[in-house]
Structure formats: structure tokens, C-alpha cells
Design a protein around this motif. Structure first.
Motif, mmCIF file in Angstrom:
data_model
loop_
_atom_site.group_PDB
_atom_site.id
_atom_site.type_symbol
_atom_site.label_atom_id
_atom_site.label_comp_id
_atom_site.label_asym_id
_atom_site.label_seq_id
_atom_site.Cartn_x
_atom_site.Cartn_y
_atom_site.Cartn_z
ATOM 1 N N ALA A 1 0.944 -1.357 -0.582
ATOM 2 C CA ALA A 1 -0.013 -0.038 -0.346
ATOM 3 C C ALA A 1 0.967 1.399 0.314
ATOM 4 C CB ALA A 1 -1.201 0.008 1.360
ATOM 5 N N LEU A 2 2.161 1.318 0.689
ATOM 6 C CA LEU A 2 3.026 2.602 0.333
ATOM 7 C C LEU A 2 3.546 2.920 -0.574
ATOM 8 C CD1 LEU A 2 3.755 4.234 3.076
ATOM 9 C CD2 LEU A 2 1.833 2.284 3.372
ATOM 10 N N CYS A 3 3.482 2.057 -1.453
ATOM 11 C CA CYS A 3 4.113 1.890 -3.121
ATOM 12 C C CYS A 3 4.124 3.458 -3.984
ATOM 13 C CB CYS A 3 3.783 0.731 -3.945
ATOM 14 S SG CYS A 3 4.015 0.921 -5.516
ATOM 15 N N SER A 4 4.802 4.094 -3.697
ATOM 16 C CA SER A 4 4.805 5.361 -4.572
ATOM 17 C C SER A 4 3.876 5.987 -6.115
ATOM 18 C CB SER A 4 5.802 6.570 -4.162
ATOM 19 O OG SER A 4 6.468 6.026 -5.653
ATOM 20 N N LEU A 5 2.966 6.508 -6.077
ATOM 21 C CA LEU A 5 2.684 6.734 -7.889
ATOM 22 C C LEU A 5 3.700 6.522 -8.359
ATOM 23 C CD1 LEU A 5 -0.310 8.212 -7.715
ATOM 24 C CD2 LEU A 5 -0.798 5.544 -7.206
ATOM 25 N N THR A 6 4.372 6.714 -8.650
ATOM 26 C CA THR A 6 6.154 7.300 -9.153
ATOM 27 C C THR A 6 6.972 5.691 -9.213
ATOM 28 O OG1 THR A 6 6.622 8.941 -8.755
ATOM 29 C CG2 THR A 6 8.449 7.630 -9.483
ATOM 30 N N ALA A 7 6.467 4.711 -8.379
ATOM 31 C CA ALA A 7 7.633 4.126 -8.490
ATOM 32 C C ALA A 7 6.581 2.987 -9.099
ATOM 33 C CB ALA A 7 7.720 3.052 -6.574
ATOM 34 N N LEU A 8 4.891 2.515 -9.037
ATOM 35 C CA LEU A 8 4.424 2.236 -9.513
ATOM 36 C C LEU A 8 4.454 2.177 -10.721
ATOM 37 C CD1 LEU A 8 1.722 0.226 -8.940
ATOM 38 C CD2 LEU A 8 0.390 2.117 -9.080
ATOM 39 N N GLY A 9 4.555 3.860 -11.147
ATOM 40 C CA GLY A 9 4.785 3.857 -12.977
ATOM 41 C C GLY A 9 6.214 3.499 -13.537
ATOM 42 N N GLN A 10 7.023 3.249 -12.716
ATOM 43 C CA GLN A 10 8.539 2.879 -13.134
ATOM 44 C C GLN A 10 8.439 1.082 -13.483
ATOM 45 O OE1 GLN A 10 11.252 5.628 -11.185
ATOM 46 N NE2 GLN A 10 10.571 6.667 -12.062
ATOM 47 N N SER A 11 7.527 0.602 -12.222
ATOM 48 C CA SER A 11 8.101 -0.694 -12.194
ATOM 49 C C SER A 11 8.198 -1.537 -13.993
ATOM 50 C CB SER A 11 6.387 -1.362 -11.659
ATOM 51 O OG SER A 11 6.530 -2.861 -11.391
ATOM 52 N N SER A 12 8.451 -2.318 -13.540
ATOM 53 C CA SER A 12 8.842 -3.215 -15.320
ATOM 54 C C SER A 12 7.454 -5.078 -14.696
ATOM 55 C CB SER A 12 10.173 -3.885 -15.280
ATOM 56 O OG SER A 12 10.568 -4.531 -14.211
ATOM 57 N N ALA A 13 7.143 -4.944 -13.536
ATOM 58 C CA ALA A 13 6.241 -5.930 -13.277
ATOM 59 C C ALA A 13 4.758 -5.460 -13.847
ATOM 60 C CB ALA A 13 6.052 -6.993 -11.850
ATOM 61 N N VAL A 14 4.678 -4.165 -13.485
ATOM 62 C CA VAL A 14 3.765 -3.094 -13.350
ATOM 63 C C VAL A 14 3.495 -3.149 -15.393
ATOM 64 C CG1 VAL A 14 2.401 -1.388 -13.258
ATOM 65 C CG2 VAL A 14 3.345 -2.253 -11.042
ATOM 66 N N ALA A 15 4.639 -2.456 -15.669
ATOM 67 C CA ALA A 15 4.752 -2.935 -17.436
ATOM 68 C C ALA A 15 4.409 -3.896 -17.885
ATOM 69 C CB ALA A 15 6.027 -2.048 -17.669
ATOM 70 N N THR A 16 4.578 -4.785 -17.596
ATOM 71 C CA THR A 16 4.314 -6.395 -18.233
ATOM 72 C C THR A 16 3.126 -6.908 -17.675
ATOM 73 O OG1 THR A 16 6.668 -7.072 -17.451
ATOM 74 C CG2 THR A 16 5.733 -8.257 -18.996
ATOM 75 N N THR A 17 2.363 -6.493 -17.019
ATOM 76 C CA THR A 17 1.676 -7.380 -16.293
ATOM 77 C C THR A 17 0.115 -6.660 -16.239
ATOM 78 O OG1 THR A 17 2.351 -8.895 -14.664
ATOM 79 C CG2 THR A 17 -0.122 -8.399 -14.034
ATOM 80 N N ALA A 18 0.818 -5.484 -16.166
ATOM 81 C CA ALA A 18 -0.670 -4.278 -16.750
ATOM 82 C C ALA A 18 -0.451 -2.881 -17.230
ATOM 83 C CB ALA A 18 -1.265 -4.339 -14.842
ATOM 84 N N PRO A 19 -0.107 -3.118 -18.622
ATOM 85 C CA PRO A 19 0.602 -1.822 -19.146
ATOM 86 C C PRO A 19 -0.848 -0.468 -18.509
ATOM 87 C CG PRO A 19 0.483 -3.084 -20.675
ATOM 88 C CD PRO A 19 -0.293 -4.290 -19.064
ATOM 89 N N VAL A 20 -2.102 -1.199 -18.483
ATOM 90 C CA VAL A 20 -2.852 0.393 -18.658
ATOM 91 C C VAL A 20 -2.284 1.139 -17.532
ATOM 92 C CG1 VAL A 20 -4.663 -1.781 -17.209
ATOM 93 C CG2 VAL A 20 -5.401 0.497 -18.760
ATOM 94 N N ILE A 21 -1.973 0.622 -16.527
ATOM 95 C CA ILE A 21 -1.520 1.298 -15.496
ATOM 96 C C ILE A 21 -0.637 2.214 -15.581
ATOM 97 C CG2 ILE A 21 -0.788 1.086 -12.820
ATOM 98 C CD1 ILE A 21 -2.107 -1.546 -12.412
ATOM 99 N N ILE A 22 0.605 1.909 -16.368
ATOM 100 C CA ILE A 22 1.423 2.596 -16.870
ATOM 101 C C ILE A 22 0.895 3.966 -17.424
ATOM 102 C CG2 ILE A 22 3.975 2.866 -17.765
ATOM 103 C CD1 ILE A 22 3.798 1.127 -15.702
ATOM 104 N N ARG A 23 0.126 3.792 -18.987
ATOM 105 C CA ARG A 23 -0.592 4.131 -19.472
ATOM 106 C C ARG A 23 -1.185 5.414 -18.381
ATOM 107 N NH1 ARG A 23 -1.115 -0.116 -22.872
ATOM 108 N NH2 ARG A 23 -3.329 -0.135 -22.230
ATOM 109 N N THR A 24 -2.174 4.936 -17.196
ATOM 110 C CA THR A 24 -2.450 5.806 -16.873
ATOM 111 C C THR A 24 -2.512 7.193 -16.076
ATOM 112 O OG1 THR A 24 -4.354 4.291 -16.496
ATOM 113 C CG2 THR A 24 -4.749 5.808 -14.837
ATOM 114 N N LEU A 25 -1.273 6.213 -15.447
ATOM 115 C CA LEU A 25 -0.446 6.731 -14.939
ATOM 116 C C LEU A 25 0.158 8.543 -15.066
ATOM 117 C CD1 LEU A 25 1.402 4.272 -12.299
ATOM 118 C CD2 LEU A 25 0.331 6.351 -11.498
ATOM 119 N N LYS A 26 0.707 8.017 -16.326
ATOM 120 C CA LYS A 26 1.105 9.490 -17.242
ATOM 121 C C LYS A 26 0.524 10.431 -17.640
ATOM 122 C CE LYS A 26 4.354 6.971 -20.020
ATOM 123 N NZ LYS A 26 4.303 5.909 -20.997
#
Ligand SMILES: Cc1cc2nc3c(=O)[nH]c(=O)nc-3n(C[C@H](O)[C@H](O)[C@H](O)COP(=O)(O)OP(=O)(O)OC[C@H]3O[C@@H](n4cnc5c(N)ncnc54)[C@H](O)[C@@H]3O)c2cc1C
Length: 288
Positions: free
Chosen positions: A74-99
Motif C-alpha cells: 500500500a505504501l508504493c508511491s505512484l512514481t514507483a508504480l509507474g516505473q515498475s517493469s512488473a506492472v508494465a508487463t502485467t498491467a500496462p494500462v496502469i503505466i498509461r494511466t499514470l502518465k
């Protein structure tokens, strides 16, 4: 601003023990970006703030699971979320949304747990998480539990969290074979709060949509899964008439509200256009 006490627990158990379920002026603070705005405007006057920032790196860690899902502290920052390769691979929609979610200064300190707990209906990630089938894990004085995003959100700035219960983790299931899209319509800058948010997640077998999730937010008092509209898509390939019927069903089901960003009838027209667009984009991009 009046003086208040400040606590810094070292683990979730200690944080829970510092809460007082009878006194809602005692609150946890994660990134503080939403809380500070409420304090500055006088909407919220704390007597005690419990900072979660001392909980350690593990409380914000992103873990890729063998089955393909991810667990996010829960303490993951939105920046760390947007830079995560695991997130980019599993749910790229999150990376796009954070932009286009706020700005880098806010994203650097805002946390995913705080973002989801705040329950502002205009926030961008709740509809995305709902469409992905994410769940939140909580810790409380009496027990821990898992809530779906639909169970978490009760209404306008209202969640199902008990006063002595905190979000400790967000779990996103494997998205293999799925494709998810989030479109937001903002009447001002692209990174402003949305007037309408639409998230769509589809799983297809060839041309046939096996599973569909459609979520509307921002134009409603909480993010809402439009079950009838998604059922209409399941088991069928898409045609112009089915797309239209789906949008009309969504309009009938979504309890759209008027606010400073537009009237309910204006948002109805937006939903008609954005929902069809989101479904078409999702169908083009199934992740293999
Ligand atoms: C200038 C600005 C622009 C913004 N624009 C956007 C935007 O375009 N789109 C968008 O989606 N958002 C936007 N936001 C909102 C931003 O995303 C949220 O403020 C942020 O995500 C909240 O996270 P936080 O960690 O700072 O929460 P905090 O402010 O620390 O906490 C928010 C609330 O959640 C509670 N809380 C915190 N952590 C937990 C937990 N683990 N368990 C239970 N309760 C908890 C707190 O007690 C508090 O009630 C904007 C914010 C600002 C300041």
C-alpha cells in the motif's frame, strides 16, 4: 492550522493500535497529498496523525507472483508504480494511466493505498483497478480481509473500511490473454481531474469476447461496474449494432451525476462516445 500529535509506527500492527475507532480526527497519513489539502482548506482538523512512512520498504514493495499476478504494498508511491517493469508487463494500462494522473510532484509522494482509500470518485486508478479485477488486503484490530474494488467503494468519499482498518496490499490477478484500456475525458488540461473515466478489460477467444469488464467513474458517485453492459458483450463478437446496444445499456445503468465538470446529460453523451471507443481499442490490443 491547529496543533496535533504526530506518531510514527514501525509496522502495521502498531499503526492499527494507534488508531482510535471512536475518534475520526485520528487518521493515518501515507503520502499526505489528499490529507494536506483537506487540512489546509479546514475540511479536516486532526488531533493525531499516524505517519505510515516509517513502515519500511516492504510496505511499498511490488512482487511478481509465479501465477502471473502482482502484489503491491500500500505504501508504493505512484512514481514507483509507474516505473515498475512488473506492472508494465502485467498491467500496462496502469503505466498509461499514470502518465496523465496529476503531476510528478504529487506522484512522487502519493501512495497507492492512500489513493484507493481516499475514495474521491474522480480518481483515475480505482476504475482501472476495478476493471483489472484487483482486490485490496486489509489489516484491522480484529481481523484481516480481502475486498474486491466493488466491495471497497460504498459511495461518495465512502469506503467499507472500518475506522480501525487499513489497506496493506493491492493484488492484481494475472492478465494473460486480456487487454485493458482506460480513457479519461477532462474538460481542462489532459492531466486534470476527469469529467468521465471509463475502464474496459476484455478477454477474447478469436473474435469472441469471453469476458468483459466495464467500469465508469468520475461521472458517478463511485466507480461502478456496468454488469448488464458487459454481459451483453460476453459470448459474442463485436458488431456495430452490439456496440451501440452495449453503450445504450451502459447509459441506462450508470447513475450519472451533475457537478462542476458538467451536467449529467453532457456526461451521458461523453459516456456513449468514450465507452464505444474504449471497447474498440481494448479489442485491438489483447495481450498474448
Ligand atoms: C494537485 C493535485 C492534483 C491531483 N490530480 C489527480 C488526478 O488527476 N487524478 C487522480 O486520480 N488523482 C489526483 N490527485 C489525487 C492524488 O492521487 C491523491 O491525493 C493521492 O493519491 C492520495 O494518496 P496519499 O498517499 O497522498 O494519501 P493521503 O493523503 O496520505 O491519505 C488519503 C486518505 O487515505 C487514508 N489512507 C492513507 N493510506 C491508507 C491506507 N493504507 N489504508 C487506509 N487508509 C489510508 C488517509 O487517512 C486519508 O484519509 C491529485 C492530488 C493533488 C494534490
Amino acid at each position: 492550522m491547529k496543533a496535533f500529535e504526530w506518531e510514527q509506527p514501525r509496522d502495521w500492527g502498531e499503526a492499527i493500535s494507534m488508531l482510535d475507532p471512536r475518534d475520526l480526527t485520528v487518521r493515518v497519513m501515507a503520502g499526505g497529498t489528499a490529507l494536506m489539502l483537506m487540512m489546509k482548506s479546514g475540511v479536516f482538523q486532526p488531533t493525531r496523525l499516524i505517519s505510515l512512512q516509517g513502515l519500511g520498504q516492504e510496505a511499498g514493495a511490488i512482487v511478481q507472483e509465479a501465477q502471473g499476478g502482482i502484489r503491491i504494498g500500500a505504501l508504493c508511491s505512484l512514481t514507483a508504480l509507474g516505473q515498475s517493469s512488473a506492472v508494465a508487463t502485467t498491467a500496462p494500462v496502469i503505466i498509461r494511466t499514470l502518465k496523465t494522473l496529476s503531476n510528478v510532484r504529487v506522484r512522487n509522494v502519493a501512495t497507492l493505498g492512500g489513493h484507493l482509500a481516499h475514495a474521491d470518485p474522480h480518481m483515475d486508478l480505482p476504475p482501472v483497478m476495478m476493471a483489472l479485477g484487483a482486490t485490496v488486503k486489509t489489516v484491522g484490530a480484529r481481523s484481516s480481509r480481502t475486498l474486491t474494488m466493488s466491495e471497497l467503494y460504498r459511495g461518495y468519499y465512502e469506503t467499507a473500511l472500518e475506522p480501525d482498518e487499513l489497506i496493506c496490499e493491492i493484488v492484481i490477478p494475472s492478465q494473460v490473454g486480456r487487454s485493458a484500456v482506460y480513457l479519461k475525458c477532462s474538460t481542462r488540461a489532459a492531466d486534470d481531474w476527469p469529467t468521465l473515466g471509463v475502464a474496459v478489460n476484455v478477454k477474447c477467444d478469436g473474435d469472441v469476447i469471453e469476458k468483459a469488464r466495464i467500469v465508469v467513474s468520475a461521472a458517478t458517485e463511485k466507480p461502478i461496474e456496468l454488469v448488464a453492459a458487459q454481459t451483453l458483450l460476453e459470448g459474442h463478437s463485436i458488431s456495430p449494432s452490439r456496440l451501440n446496444d452495449c453503450a445504450e445499456l451502459a447509459l441506462a445503468q450508470a447513475p450519472l451525476v451533475s457537478d462542476a465538470r458538467g451536467t449529467a446529460s453532457y456526461k451521458k453523451e461523453l459516456l456513449r462516445v468514450y465507452l464505444k471507443r474504449a471497447i474498440q481499442i481494448a479489442l485491438k490490443g489483447t495481450i498474448s
